[in-house]
Every structure is written in C-alpha cells, then in structure tokens.
Design a protein around this motif. Sequence first.
Motif, PDB file in Angstrom:
ATOM      1  N   PHE A 215       0.834  -1.201   0.000  1.00  8.66           N
ATOM      2  CA  PHE A 215       0.000   0.000   0.000  1.00  8.66           C
ATOM      3  C   PHE A 215       0.873   1.257   0.000  1.00  8.66           C
ATOM      4  O   PHE A 215       0.563   2.243  -0.686  1.00  8.66           O
ATOM      5  CB  PHE A 215      -0.918   0.019   1.226  1.00  8.66           C
ATOM      6  CG  PHE A 215      -2.220  -0.692   1.027  1.00  8.66           C
ATOM      7  CD1 PHE A 215      -3.142  -0.236   0.088  1.00  8.66           C
ATOM      8  CD2 PHE A 215      -2.547  -1.812   1.778  1.00  8.66           C
ATOM      9  CE1 PHE A 215      -4.352  -0.883  -0.109  1.00  8.66           C
ATOM     10  CE2 PHE A 215      -3.757  -2.470   1.590  1.00  8.66           C
ATOM     11  CZ  PHE A 215      -4.664  -2.004   0.649  1.00  8.66           C
ATOM     12  N   SER A 216       1.953   1.230   0.752  1.00  6.38           N
ATOM     13  CA  SER A 216       2.853   2.383   0.811  1.00  6.38           C
ATOM     14  C   SER A 216       3.412   2.707  -0.574  1.00  6.38           C
ATOM     15  O   SER A 216       3.435   3.872  -1.005  1.00  6.38           O
ATOM     16  CB  SER A 216       3.997   2.101   1.786  1.00  6.38           C
ATOM     17  OG  SER A 216       4.908   3.176   1.827  1.00  6.38           O
ATOM     18  N   GLU A 217       3.840   1.681  -1.283  1.00  6.61           N
ATOM     19  CA  GLU A 217       4.383   1.876  -2.621  1.00  6.61           C
ATOM     20  C   GLU A 217       3.314   2.385  -3.580  1.00  6.61           C
ATOM     21  O   GLU A 217       3.553   3.317  -4.365  1.00  6.61           O
ATOM     22  CB  GLU A 217       4.972   0.574  -3.134  1.00  6.61           C
ATOM     23  CG  GLU A 217       5.542   0.674  -4.535  1.00  6.61           C
ATOM     24  CD  GLU A 217       6.152  -0.627  -5.012  1.00  6.61           C
ATOM     25  OE1 GLU A 217       6.310  -0.782  -6.244  1.00  6.61           O
ATOM     26  OE2 GLU A 217       6.452  -1.498  -4.176  1.00  6.61           O
ATOM     27  N   ALA A 218       2.127   1.798  -3.516  1.00  2.71           N
ATOM     28  CA  ALA A 218       1.061   2.165  -4.446  1.00  2.71           C
ATOM     29  C   ALA A 218       0.523   3.563  -4.176  1.00  2.71           C
ATOM     30  O   ALA A 218       0.146   4.285  -5.105  1.00  2.71           O
ATOM     31  CB  ALA A 218      -0.069   1.146  -4.371  1.00  2.71           C
ATOM     32  N   LEU A 219       0.485   3.943  -2.911  1.00  2.00           N
ATOM     33  CA  LEU A 219      -0.057   5.250  -2.535  1.00  2.00           C
ATOM     34  C   LEU A 219       0.995   6.349  -2.490  1.00  2.00           C
ATOM     35  O   LEU A 219       0.660   7.536  -2.440  1.00  2.00           O
ATOM     36  CB  LEU A 219      -0.742   5.160  -1.166  1.00  2.00           C
ATOM     37  CG  LEU A 219      -2.012   4.297  -1.101  1.00  2.00           C
ATOM     38  CD1 LEU A 219      -2.409   4.065   0.354  1.00  2.00           C
ATOM     39  CD2 LEU A 219      -3.145   4.967  -1.866  1.00  2.00           C
ATOM     40  N   GLY A 220       2.269   5.957  -2.476  1.00  2.00           N
ATOM     41  CA  GLY A 220       3.341   6.938  -2.417  1.00  2.00           C
ATOM     42  C   GLY A 220       3.413   7.653  -1.084  1.00  2.00           C
ATOM     43  O   GLY A 220       3.718   8.853  -1.017  1.00  2.00           O
ATOM     44  N   LYS A 221       3.137   6.926   0.008  1.00  2.00           N
ATOM     45  CA  LYS A 221       3.176   7.514   1.352  1.00  2.00           C
ATOM     46  C   LYS A 221       3.463   6.400   2.356  1.00  2.00           C
ATOM     47  O   LYS A 221       3.222   5.221   2.072  1.00  2.00           O
ATOM     48  CB  LYS A 221       1.838   8.178   1.690  1.00  2.00           C
ATOM     49  CG  LYS A 221       0.651   7.228   1.665  1.00  2.00           C
ATOM     50  CD  LYS A 221      -0.664   7.936   1.980  1.00  2.00           C
ATOM     51  CE  LYS A 221      -0.741   8.311   3.445  1.00  2.00           C
ATOM     52  NZ  LYS A 221      -2.058   8.887   3.794  1.00  2.00           N
ATOM     53  N   PRO A 222       3.970   6.747   3.542  1.00  5.29           N
ATOM     54  CA  PRO A 222       4.222   5.712   4.555  1.00  5.29           C
ATOM     55  C   PRO A 222       2.917   5.065   5.028  1.00  5.29           C
ATOM     56  O   PRO A 222       1.918   5.753   5.238  1.00  5.29           O
ATOM     57  CB  PRO A 222       4.890   6.491   5.695  1.00  5.29           C
ATOM     58  CG  PRO A 222       5.394   7.750   5.067  1.00  5.29           C
ATOM     59  CD  PRO A 222       4.432   8.083   3.976  1.00  5.29           C
ATOM     60  N   VAL A 223       2.934   3.752   5.156  1.00  3.65           N
ATOM     61  CA  VAL A 223       1.795   3.006   5.687  1.00  3.65           C
ATOM     62  C   VAL A 223       2.339   1.986   6.681  1.00  3.65           C
ATOM     63  O   VAL A 223       3.301   1.277   6.395  1.00  3.65           O
ATOM     64  CB  VAL A 223       1.015   2.276   4.569  1.00  3.65           C
ATOM     65  CG1 VAL A 223      -0.136   1.457   5.164  1.00  3.65           C
ATOM     66  CG2 VAL A 223       0.480   3.273   3.545  1.00  3.65           C
ATOM     67  N   GLU A 224       1.712   1.916   7.857  1.00  6.47           N
ATOM     68  CA  GLU A 224       2.158   1.006   8.897  1.00  6.47           C
ATOM     69  C   GLU A 224       1.061   0.007   9.267  1.00  6.47           C
ATOM     70  O   GLU A 224      -0.115   0.242   8.988  1.00  6.47           O
ATOM     71  CB  GLU A 224       2.565   1.781  10.151  1.00  6.47           C
ATOM     72  CG  GLU A 224       1.417   2.557  10.786  1.00  6.47           C
ATOM     73  CD  GLU A 224       1.837   3.271  12.059  1.00  6.47           C
ATOM     74  OE1 GLU A 224       2.956   3.024  12.553  1.00  6.47           O
ATOM     75  OE2 GLU A 224       1.027   4.067  12.578  1.00  6.47           O
ATOM     76  N   VAL A 225       1.464  -1.098   9.882  1.00  6.42           N
ATOM     77  CA  VAL A 225       0.518  -2.102  10.354  1.00  6.42           C
ATOM     78  C   VAL A 225       0.123  -1.779  11.787  1.00  6.42           C
ATOM     79  O   VAL A 225       0.975  -1.474  12.622  1.00  6.42           O
ATOM     80  CB  VAL A 225       1.136  -3.513  10.304  1.00  6.42           C
ATOM     81  CG1 VAL A 225       0.132  -4.542  10.839  1.00  6.42           C
ATOM     82  CG2 VAL A 225       1.548  -3.873   8.897  1.00  6.42           C
ATOM     83  N   VAL A 226      -1.158  -1.854  12.063  1.00  6.82           N
ATOM     84  CA  VAL A 226      -1.662  -1.750  13.431  1.00  6.82           C
ATOM     85  C   VAL A 226      -2.185  -3.136  13.807  1.00  6.82           C
ATOM     86  O   VAL A 226      -3.189  -3.593  13.282  1.00  6.82           O
ATOM     87  CB  VAL A 226      -2.786  -0.701  13.550  1.00  6.82           C
ATOM     88  CG1 VAL A 226      -3.315  -0.650  14.984  1.00  6.82           C
ATOM     89  CG2 VAL A 226      -2.290   0.670  13.102  1.00  6.82           C
TER      90      VAL A 226
END
Length: 288
Positions: A215-226
């Motif tokens: 998701f981070s790569e596709a959205l171009g932003k940091p994404v973390e797991v909760v």
Amino acid sequence: MHIILGATGHVGSALAQALLERSEPVTVVTRDAHKAEALRTKGAHVAQVDVFDTHALHQVFRGGKRVFVLNPPAPPSSDTVAEEHRSVRAIVSALEGCKLEKIVAESAYGAQPGEGIGDLSVLYDLEQALAAGPVPFSALRAAYYMSNWDTALETARKEGKVHSMFPADFTLPMVAPHDLGQYAAKLMLGPAESSGPHHVEGPERYSPGDVARAFSEALGKPVEVVETPREQLEQAFGKLGFSDAAAKSYAAMARATMDQHYEPASKPVRGTISLRDYIGRLVNKTSG
C-alpha cells in the motif's frame, strides 16, 4: 452448461469470465440479477435464485452438466456458522437427483472437522457432503484472499494504517481471486473424475507487513501495520459490526490460522498475481 454459485463475488465472477472467454455456456446464480448484468452482457445466462429456495435451485442445477459451488458468506451480524451450515444443507439438498458430470467446490486452506472454528469446519463439512454423493467432486482449497485487504485501502489512504488481526510479521499463503477463478475453470473443464483437494496460492507467501509496504508503494506515502492483540480479537470484530457469535467464530479462525501453520499434503498450485500487483491495481482502480 456450467452453473456457477457466487458468480457476482470475487472468485465466482473470475471463474465465469474465464469460462466465457473460452466460449463455454455459463449460467450464473445470484440473488440480485442487477449485480450480474456485466456477465449477462458477456453472454452468461442469469438465474435469480436464493440458495435457500431449494426447489428453484434444484431446477437450475438440472439444466447444467457441471456445477461450481461457493457457499455464500453469512452476514457478519448473524450467527455466521449456523447460517452457513444452513446454506450448505440447502445446496446439497438442491443437488440431489441432478444428473451432473462434475462438481467443483470452493473451500479453504486448513478446512478441518471440529467445533468453534468457523468456516474451517463449515467448508470441511461441505467437502465431506459432496464427496459422499454420486457425482465426481473436486475441492479447491483457497489460500487467504488478497481481496480481504480491500477494506484496508480506506485507512491506508486516509491514516497511513493497515489494521490486521494477524501479527505484522506473520507470513501466510495469500491468493488473488483472479488466479482462483482461472484454476477453477481448469477444474470445471477437466476430466469428469474426483480429484484433490487442490490448494491454490499466490507466487509467494506474504505478511501484513508486506501488505502495508505494498500500500505504501502504491499510494506513495508511509503506511504502517496496526496489530490487534490476540486477546482482543473478539472485541475488534465486534467493533466492526459482527454479532457475538460471529466475532467468536472469526477470532477462533484467526487463532487457528496462527497456531496450526497448515501446510498442504501436496505441492500447491501457484498463481501469477503478486500481492504488490494486486494492491497496485486496487489503488489504481479507485484513484481519481
């Protein structure tokens, strides 16, 4: 004629399209004919039937030679195990007396006998009922659907978070619905003989951490797991609108998945769509 249950869902629609692309005759069964309009325009016949209407479903089955069975998921606000056992009984009853060549049924990795493990036991019971019948039967045991992560897109996009019922580094087999549909088509078109179970997963195994990175790569932003703590799974499902019975069932399935490390007895079939490609397409489809 191929009869397909669940044809407006992820896997059923992929199977229907795969068969239609091969110019095979297809009847899709749905409770809502409007949802099957795209398949109708591609040449499918549409039968608007509720699986609990045993007589009507039996009449549809009688018009076919090969049937794909996908037990419909019960609404999470219900007692999902009770409802899904009820639909299994209705489908099996509707198949009785039909002169079919072959039945292919969607099942799941880890399907097994037992109580309190949700779909794992429901789908095992479906396998057993169909295998006991007179019609050649093949079980397609699917890995964890990549489409289960579709609902994570909203929080990934808005909050940079992917909520997971599994630990961030827990690796499990996942598969794209398209790959399941392609292999289901192969089984539907194959010899009229019993086989399997056939296990299908993606090119490699993935973790929720891999989901966040995709998701981070596709959205171009940091994404973390909760991560949801193991002891809070029931509460987490409850907050999503699940009934107490359904929350308990889904939490038990998640724990069984984490604890049992199920491995197929034979080498699984590998699909071609990676998690990165699946999530990239999901993001692109919903952009703009």
